[in-house]
Design an enzyme around this catalytic site. Sequence first.
Site, PDB file in Angstrom:
ATOM      1  N   SER A 122       0.711  -1.069  -0.132  1.00 52.13           N
ATOM      2  CA  SER A 122      -0.303  -0.017   0.098  1.00 52.13           C
ATOM      3  C   SER A 122       0.812   1.323  -0.257  1.00 52.13           C
ATOM      4  O   SER A 122       0.600   2.417  -0.501  1.00 52.13           O
ATOM      5  CB  SER A 122      -0.495   0.076   1.497  1.00 52.13           C
ATOM      6  OG  SER A 122      -2.200  -0.927   1.326  1.00 52.13           O
ATOM      7  N   HIS A 143      -0.483  -2.191  -7.618  1.00 55.28           N
ATOM      8  CA  HIS A 143      -1.168  -1.599  -6.637  1.00 55.28           C
ATOM      9  C   HIS A 143      -2.764  -1.668  -6.847  1.00 55.28           C
ATOM     10  O   HIS A 143      -3.059  -0.496  -7.627  1.00 55.28           O
ATOM     11  CB  HIS A 143      -0.895  -0.603  -5.669  1.00 55.28           C
ATOM     12  CG  HIS A 143      -1.351   0.073  -4.810  1.00 55.28           C
ATOM     13  ND1 HIS A 143      -1.368   1.423  -4.112  1.00 55.28           N
ATOM     14  CD2 HIS A 143      -1.669  -1.210  -3.044  1.00 55.28           C
ATOM     15  CE1 HIS A 143      -2.214   1.367  -2.965  1.00 55.28           C
ATOM     16  NE2 HIS A 143      -2.619   0.172  -2.545  1.00 55.28           N
ATOM     17  N   GLU A 155      -2.668   1.685  -8.829  1.00 54.83           N
ATOM     18  CA  GLU A 155      -1.413   2.256  -9.856  1.00 54.83           C
ATOM     19  C   GLU A 155      -0.202   1.315  -9.731  1.00 54.83           C
ATOM     20  O   GLU A 155       0.033   0.161  -9.568  1.00 54.83           O
ATOM     21  CB  GLU A 155      -0.383   2.712  -8.190  1.00 54.83           C
ATOM     22  CG  GLU A 155      -2.150   3.693  -8.480  1.00 54.83           C
ATOM     23  CD  GLU A 155      -1.872   3.992  -6.326  1.00 54.83           C
ATOM     24  OE1 GLU A 155      -2.025   5.734  -6.554  1.00 54.83           O
ATOM     25  OE2 GLU A 155      -1.398   4.031  -5.676  1.00 54.83           O
ATOM     26  N   ASN A 194      -2.858   6.717  -1.520  1.00 54.52           N
ATOM     27  CA  ASN A 194      -2.925   6.296  -0.869  1.00 54.52           C
ATOM     28  C   ASN A 194      -2.118   7.375   0.819  1.00 54.52           C
ATOM     29  O   ASN A 194      -2.099   8.054   1.655  1.00 54.52           O
ATOM     30  CB  ASN A 194      -1.865   4.731   0.188  1.00 54.52           C
ATOM     31  CG  ASN A 194      -2.869   4.584   0.582  1.00 54.52           C
ATOM     32  OD1 ASN A 194      -4.186   3.930   0.635  1.00 54.52           O
ATOM     33  ND2 ASN A 194      -2.579   2.841  -0.340  1.00 54.52           N
TER      34      ASN A 194
HETATM   35  N1  3HC Z   1     -16.177  -8.052  -2.551  1.00 56.37           N
HETATM   36  C1  3HC Z   1     -16.681  -7.771  -4.113  1.00 56.37           C
HETATM   37  N2  3HC Z   1     -17.714  -7.746  -4.685  1.00 56.37           N
HETATM   38  C2  3HC Z   1     -18.191  -6.202  -3.587  1.00 56.37           C
HETATM   39  C3  3HC Z   1     -17.611  -5.891  -2.351  1.00 56.37           C
HETATM   40  C4  3HC Z   1     -16.680  -7.504  -1.790  1.00 56.37           C
HETATM   41  N3  3HC Z   1     -15.913  -7.037  -0.715  1.00 56.37           N
HETATM   42  N4  3HC Z   1     -18.259  -5.163  -1.857  1.00 56.37           N
HETATM   43  C5  3HC Z   1     -19.561  -5.317  -3.064  1.00 56.37           C
HETATM   44  N5  3HC Z   1     -18.924  -6.412  -3.887  1.00 56.37           N
HETATM   45  C6  3HC Z   1     -19.855  -5.019  -5.540  1.00 56.37           C
HETATM   46  C7  3HC Z   1     -21.051  -6.047  -5.502  1.00 56.37           C
HETATM   47  O1  3HC Z   1     -21.181  -7.192  -5.790  1.00 56.37           O
HETATM   48  C8  3HC Z   1     -21.535  -4.885  -6.756  1.00 56.37           C
HETATM   49  O2  3HC Z   1     -21.063  -5.506  -7.790  1.00 56.37           O
HETATM   50  P1  3HC Z   1     -22.295  -5.062  -8.909  1.00 56.37           P
HETATM   51  O3  3HC Z   1     -22.559  -4.096  -9.013  1.00 56.37           O
HETATM   52  O4  3HC Z   1     -21.440  -5.616 -10.316  1.00 56.37           O
HETATM   53  O5  3HC Z   1     -23.126  -6.933  -8.417  1.00 56.37           O
HETATM   54  C9  3HC Z   1     -20.917  -3.598  -6.444  1.00 56.37           C
HETATM   55  O6  3HC Z   1     -19.695  -4.061  -5.308  1.00 56.37           O
HETATM   56  C10 3HC Z   1     -21.197  -2.812  -5.435  1.00 56.37           C
HETATM   57  O7  3HC Z   1     -21.771  -2.969  -4.198  1.00 56.37           O
HETATM   58  P2  3HC Z   1     -23.078  -3.054  -3.414  1.00 56.37           P
HETATM   59  O8  3HC Z   1     -24.191  -2.321  -4.060  1.00 56.37           O
HETATM   60  O9  3HC Z   1     -23.195  -4.003  -2.334  1.00 56.37           O
HETATM   61  O10 3HC Z   1     -22.214  -1.939  -2.399  1.00 56.37           O
HETATM   62  P3  3HC Z   1     -22.336  -0.416  -2.398  1.00 56.37           P
HETATM   63  O11 3HC Z   1     -22.756   0.144  -3.269  1.00 56.37           O
HETATM   64  O12 3HC Z   1     -22.087  -0.301  -1.148  1.00 56.37           O
HETATM   65  O13 3HC Z   1     -20.101  -0.539  -3.252  1.00 56.37           O
HETATM   66  C11 3HC Z   1     -18.405  -0.430  -2.109  1.00 56.37           C
HETATM   67  C12 3HC Z   1     -19.419  -1.290  -1.804  1.00 56.37           C
HETATM   68  C13 3HC Z   1     -17.762  -0.576  -3.854  1.00 56.37           C
HETATM   69  C14 3HC Z   1     -16.829  -1.460  -1.800  1.00 56.37           C
HETATM   70  C15 3HC Z   1     -17.821   1.118  -2.060  1.00 56.37           C
HETATM   71  O14 3HC Z   1     -19.099   1.444  -1.475  1.00 56.37           O
HETATM   72  C16 3HC Z   1     -16.925   1.738  -2.174  1.00 56.37           C
HETATM   73  O15 3HC Z   1     -16.413   1.913  -3.568  1.00 56.37           O
HETATM   74  N6  3HC Z   1     -16.369   2.112  -1.737  1.00 56.37           N
HETATM   75  C17 3HC Z   1     -15.252   2.721  -1.424  1.00 56.37           C
HETATM   76  C18 3HC Z   1     -13.428   1.950  -1.001  1.00 56.37           C
HETATM   77  C19 3HC Z   1     -12.895   2.524  -1.323  1.00 56.37           C
HETATM   78  O16 3HC Z   1     -12.210   3.905  -1.386  1.00 56.37           O
HETATM   79  N7  3HC Z   1     -11.604   1.305  -1.551  1.00 56.37           N
HETATM   80  C20 3HC Z   1     -10.253   1.972  -1.628  1.00 56.37           C
HETATM   81  C21 3HC Z   1      -9.784   1.403  -0.325  1.00 56.37           C
HETATM   82  S1  3HC Z   1      -8.113   2.348   0.087  1.00 56.37           S
HETATM   83  C22 3HC Z   1      -7.502   1.377  -0.352  1.00 56.37           C
HETATM   84  O17 3HC Z   1      -7.956  -0.192  -0.761  1.00 56.37           O
HETATM   85  C23 3HC Z   1      -5.796   1.821  -0.662  1.00 56.37           C
HETATM   86  C24 3HC Z   1      -5.147  -0.191  -0.165  1.00 56.37           C
HETATM   87  O18 3HC Z   1      -3.614  -0.228  -0.474  1.00 56.37           O
HETATM   88  C25 3HC Z   1      -5.728  -0.860   1.320  1.00 56.37           C
END
Ligand code: 3HC
Length: 288
Positions: A122, A143, A155, A194
């Site tokens: 990350s 990433h 990334e 990040n």
């Molecule tokens: N795993 C796989 N698929 C998932 C999932 C998961 N944990 N959560 C949701 N999904 C899928 C669903 O199946 C659905 O797919 P579809 O539309 O094709 O049927 C789609 O995502 C939308 O799901 P939901 O309607 O249930 O839920 P939301 O619309 O609330 O979306 C979310 C969930 C995609 C997690 C959304 O809230 C989001 O984009 N959140 C922000 C996530 C973010 O910022 N990520 C970056 C984090 S930082 C990082 O990763 C850096 C690293 O270094 C730590």
Amino acid sequence: MSREIKKICVVGAGNMGHQISLLAALSGYDVTCTDIDREILQKAERFADTYLPERVAKGKLTEDQAKAARSRISFTTDLEQATRDADLVIEAVIEKLEVKRRLFAQLDKICPPETILATNSSYIVSSKIADVTSRPDKVCNIHFFNPALVMKTVEVVKGPHTSEETVQTAMEVCHKMGKIPVLLHKEIYGFIVNRILTAIRKEALYLYDTGVASYEDIDKAVVHALGHPMGPFKLIDLTGIDLSYHVSMERYQETGDPAHKPSPIIVEKYVKKEWGRKTGKGFYSYCT
Ligand code: 3HC
């Protein structure tokens, strides 16, 4: 300028690794997913076995596509077997530099000489790791974001040691996975996303730790005023409080700057093993 990649090995089947493996299999690659922890590996396999039929039921995949993806992915605790004929290894293990350096030294010994070794770290740039290998030109950062099956951006970070061929191959793999890769021409701690996310989190944790507002209200404000899909606390639960803790501690130990110490609430939750979604409780509670 890019090389053809047929087989990908993902090392680490946790929060990120299990989804990167499945994403790669769904994108047509042969995949081995490996972890030293049998339980984590079994959980990753169970995820594949529930996720694929769910996608079929939702009409997002055909039966044949799901079956083909499942047949392309295997799970093993045997690192040597997993990496034997891999063209690309994506490391997704714990965010501790020493662990990654030890792993890359081992990978360098057991992988074919042409295998590209990428880290999904990350924050850690690959030049902190590449020097333990005899192939620094084939080492880079790739990433992914959580959840890796959903988030579009990846990334790709070119280190001073990374060859153009490695970078182009990494970009090509991301495109084949249906992602929108962004290329960083220079290494920088935390890359693009990040660095921005850390600034938001730091402020959110400060507002909470100093009693200005509840974490629920801070999340509400960010979602409804800034249009983020989830607030910073829900997002910390998604990416893992353990990850936040380890990243802050590593940075603090590296720089000696107390500003990088994990916030009091992160320390408290880390010690209580309330690590977010993965343990069923973080700031919020989840059904596991
Ligand atoms: N795993 C796989 N698929 C998932 C999932 C998961 N944990 N959560 C949701 N999904 C899928 C669903 O199946 C659905 O797919 P579809 O539309 O094709 O049927 C789609 O995502 C939308 O799901 P939901 O309607 O249930 O839920 P939301 O619309 O609330 O979306 C979310 C969930 C995609 C997690 C959304 O809230 C989001 O984009 N959140 C922000 C996530 C973010 O910022 N990520 C970056 C984090 S930082 C990082 O990763 C850096 C690293 O270094 C730590």
